[in-house]
Design an enzyme around this catalytic site. Structure first.
Site, short mmCIF file in Angstrom:
data_model
loop_
_atom_site.label_atom_id
_atom_site.label_comp_id
_atom_site.label_asym_id
_atom_site.label_seq_id
_atom_site.Cartn_x
_atom_site.Cartn_y
_atom_site.Cartn_z
N SER A 369 0.88 -1.16 0.00
CA SER A 369 0.00 0.00 0.00
C SER A 369 0.92 1.21 0.00
O SER A 369 1.68 1.40 0.94
CB SER A 369 -0.87 -0.01 1.24
N ARG A 370 0.87 1.99 -1.09
CA ARG A 370 1.86 3.06 -1.21
C ARG A 370 1.52 4.30 -0.42
O ARG A 370 2.37 5.12 -0.17
CB ARG A 370 2.07 3.42 -2.68
N VAL A 371 0.24 4.49 -0.03
CA VAL A 371 -0.07 5.71 0.70
C VAL A 371 -0.73 5.47 2.06
O VAL A 371 -0.71 6.33 2.92
CB VAL A 371 -0.98 6.67 -0.12
#
Ligand code: ATP
Ligand code: MG
Length: 539
Positions: A369-371
């Site tokens: 999950s990048r954010v």
């Protein structure tokens, strides 16, 4: 020398514009050249816009809606959204001057609708508040703000290691029957007390599956804040193409009122297939895997509409969980790579894990999950901080341990801890867990309170522990929930509670569990003398 006053100029201009529009309107009638498979070639609509709604008049004199999608020099390729059986060569087609739109409003909650907003659940008319264009321009960067509020899925493996924030786009990807839909449904169920409106968009599924989803949501009390947009396999490719945009428009309605919404697209592989079918019929040149060249744009313009709006814009959010099906775990084929590159991360489900009963079958090594990390509550961040590394070390050692060499004590400890961590991250479907309880059980597992518990008993330990915490230590759970933080005081209380509980813990009725695992009906355990599992009872 007569001077022109500004009011006069503007009134002349206004007149000219109104005249112009009415002249255009009267000209915009065309004729069907060719029709079949829900597609029509239309002649004589030279000013039509891309995605403009058209009105076909069929032989019974009824009006059927269509959508202009292919604008060529001397004809227009249109898809027909309704019943096309009575449209023939020579039928009249009118421009509407309006882009495709669907009616939206609070009344869609608790309902099952078609992509054009018609009720499908026999519960009568729906009260709509406004029409929204199916395709709109996504909010620009100035209208957005960073993702900072968590969207709790209620799934331990996700909320701890692949956290999702409100306004984020997180892909759920995996082979068929690996639990993709279950993750989405659990996430919807978990929004019950979180004030997030949900939209479940079903594309190209069996009507019986949709009925199942609806039943599950209803039973969990989740249907009242959820809309199901259904374009099933029995409906046209056009309906399947429109469904995700319709679901998105419903979500935006809530987002723009400062509320939080969640939309699930189940799934975009079938959406791309419907689009491919339409475009091949419209004779668009096929590209890679026979998809039309703009299939990337098809999904990017849908997913970029997920956002968290700035406070000046009301601070609402639309979170998107698109689902994509892979074949043989191959994430490098066309649609998966496209959607992976458009989203802010992916939850990768693995068929082997699923079959070995590690469910949800999340491959944590390949999921990111990048954010969402910035949206995780601090208490969770603290307790789950090393989870990912611990698990990856465990997997690495596990493959070595298979060679059967002698293992030193430290390796054995890592292995046994890893096994318990893996076990604590499994979860039954339909049982999303509040974040404070997740924090407590993950804390217990990563601080060694489960080291003496057999991996098979880990979930039993968990459920007994949670009962104990709810009954006798409610203030610890409340502190984590309300402070969103694991203060030293809370930590101390939790440690005390865990120490006392693990001392008194006895696995519940191991005999029964062993029988169920072995697939034997209860009470019919003739072979029990030989099996060590039920020795406790006999002894
Ligand atoms: P499809 O390819 O048909 O869309 P899918 O990937 O969406 O499948 P699901 O329908 O969610 O998968 O799940 C497949 C099966 O696995 C279902 O029977 C479901 O009940 C079961 N299942 C899913 N998640 C779990 C879980 N956490 N624990 C136990 N069973 C599960
Ligand atoms: Mg599914």
């Amino acid at each position: 020398m007569g001077r022109l006053r500004p009011e006069e100029i503007s009134s002349i201009l206004k007149g000219a514009i109104t005249d112009y529009e009415s002249r255009v309107r009267t000209e915009e009638v065309g004729q069907v050249l060719e029709v079949g498979d829900g597609i029509a070639q239309v002649f004589g609509l030279s000013n039509v816009m891309y995605q403009e709604m058209l009105e076909f008049e069929d032989t019974r004199g009824e009006k059927v809606l269509g959508l202009a999608l292919n604008l060529e020099e001397d004809n227009v390729g249109a898809i027909i959204a309704g019943d096309d059986r009575h449209i023939q060569e020579g039928s009249t087609v009118r421009r509407t001057g309006e882009l495709a739109s669907i009616p939206v409003g609070r009344g869609v909650l608790g309902r099952v609708v078609t992509p054009l907003g018609e009720p499908m659940d026999g519960k009568g008319q729906i009260d709509f508040e406004e029409d929204r264009d199916v395709e709109v321009v996504a909010p620009g960067i100035i209208r957005r703000q960073p993702v900072s509020v968590p969207l709790q899925t209620g799934l331990k493996a996700i909320d701890s290691m692949i956290p999702i924030g409100r306004g984020q786009r997180e892909l759920i990807i995996g082979d068929r029957k690996t639990g993709k839909t279950s993750i989405a449904i659990d996430t919807i169920i978990n929004q019950r007390d979180q004030d997030v409106k949900c939209i479940y968009v079903a594309v190209g599924q069996k009507d019986s599956s949709i009925a199942g989803v609806m039943g599950e949501l209803e039973e969990a009390g989740a249907l009242e804040y959820t809309t199901i947009v259904n374009a099933s396999a029995s409906q046209s490719a056009t309906a399947q193409y429109l469904a995700p945009y319709a679901g998105c428009a419903i979500g935006e309605y809530f987002m723009e009122r400062g509320e939080d919404a969640l939309v699930i697209y189940d799934d975009l592989s079938k959406h791309a297939t419907a689009y491919r079918q339409m475009m091949l019929l419209l004779r668009r040149p096929p590209g890679r895997e026979a998809y039309p060249g703009d299939v990337f744009y098809l999904h990017s313009r849908l997913l970029e509409r997920a956002a968290r709006l700035s406070d000046e814009r009301g601070g609402g959010s639309l979170t998107a969980l698109p689902i994509v099906e892979t074949k043989g775990g191959d994430i490098s084929s066309y649609i998966p790579t496209n959607v992976i590159s458009i989203t802010d991360g992916q939850i990768f489900l693995d068929a082997d894990l699923f079959n070995s009963n590690q469910r949800p079958a999340i491959d944590t090594g390949n999921s990111v999950s990048r954010v969402g990390g910035s949206a995780q509550i601090r208490a969770m961040k603290k307790v789950a901080g090393t989870l990912r590394i611990d698990l990856s070390q465990f997997r690495e050692l596990q493959s070595f341990a298979q060679f059967g060499s002698d293992l030193d004590a430290a390796t054995q400890a890592t292995l046994s801890r890893g096994e318990r961590l893996t076990a604590i991250l499994t979860q039954n479907e339909g049982e999303p867990m509040p974040v404070e309880e997740q924090v407590a059980v993950i804390y217990a597992a990563s601080n060694g309170y489960l080291d003496d518990v057999e991996p098979d008993n880990v979930l039993d330990f968990e459920s007994q522990l949670l009962d104990r915490l709810r009954d006798s230590h409610g203030e610890v759970l409340a502190a984590i929930r309300d402070e969103k933080e694991m203060s030293d005081a809370t930590k101390q209380k939790l440690d005390e509670a865990l120490a006392r509980f693990s001392e008194s813990y006895r696995p519940l009725d191991t005999g029964t569990i062993a029988n169920v695992v072995a697939g034997e009906p209860e009470g019919e355990a003739e072979s029990s003398e030989g099996s060590g599992g039920s020795g406790e009872q006999g002894g």
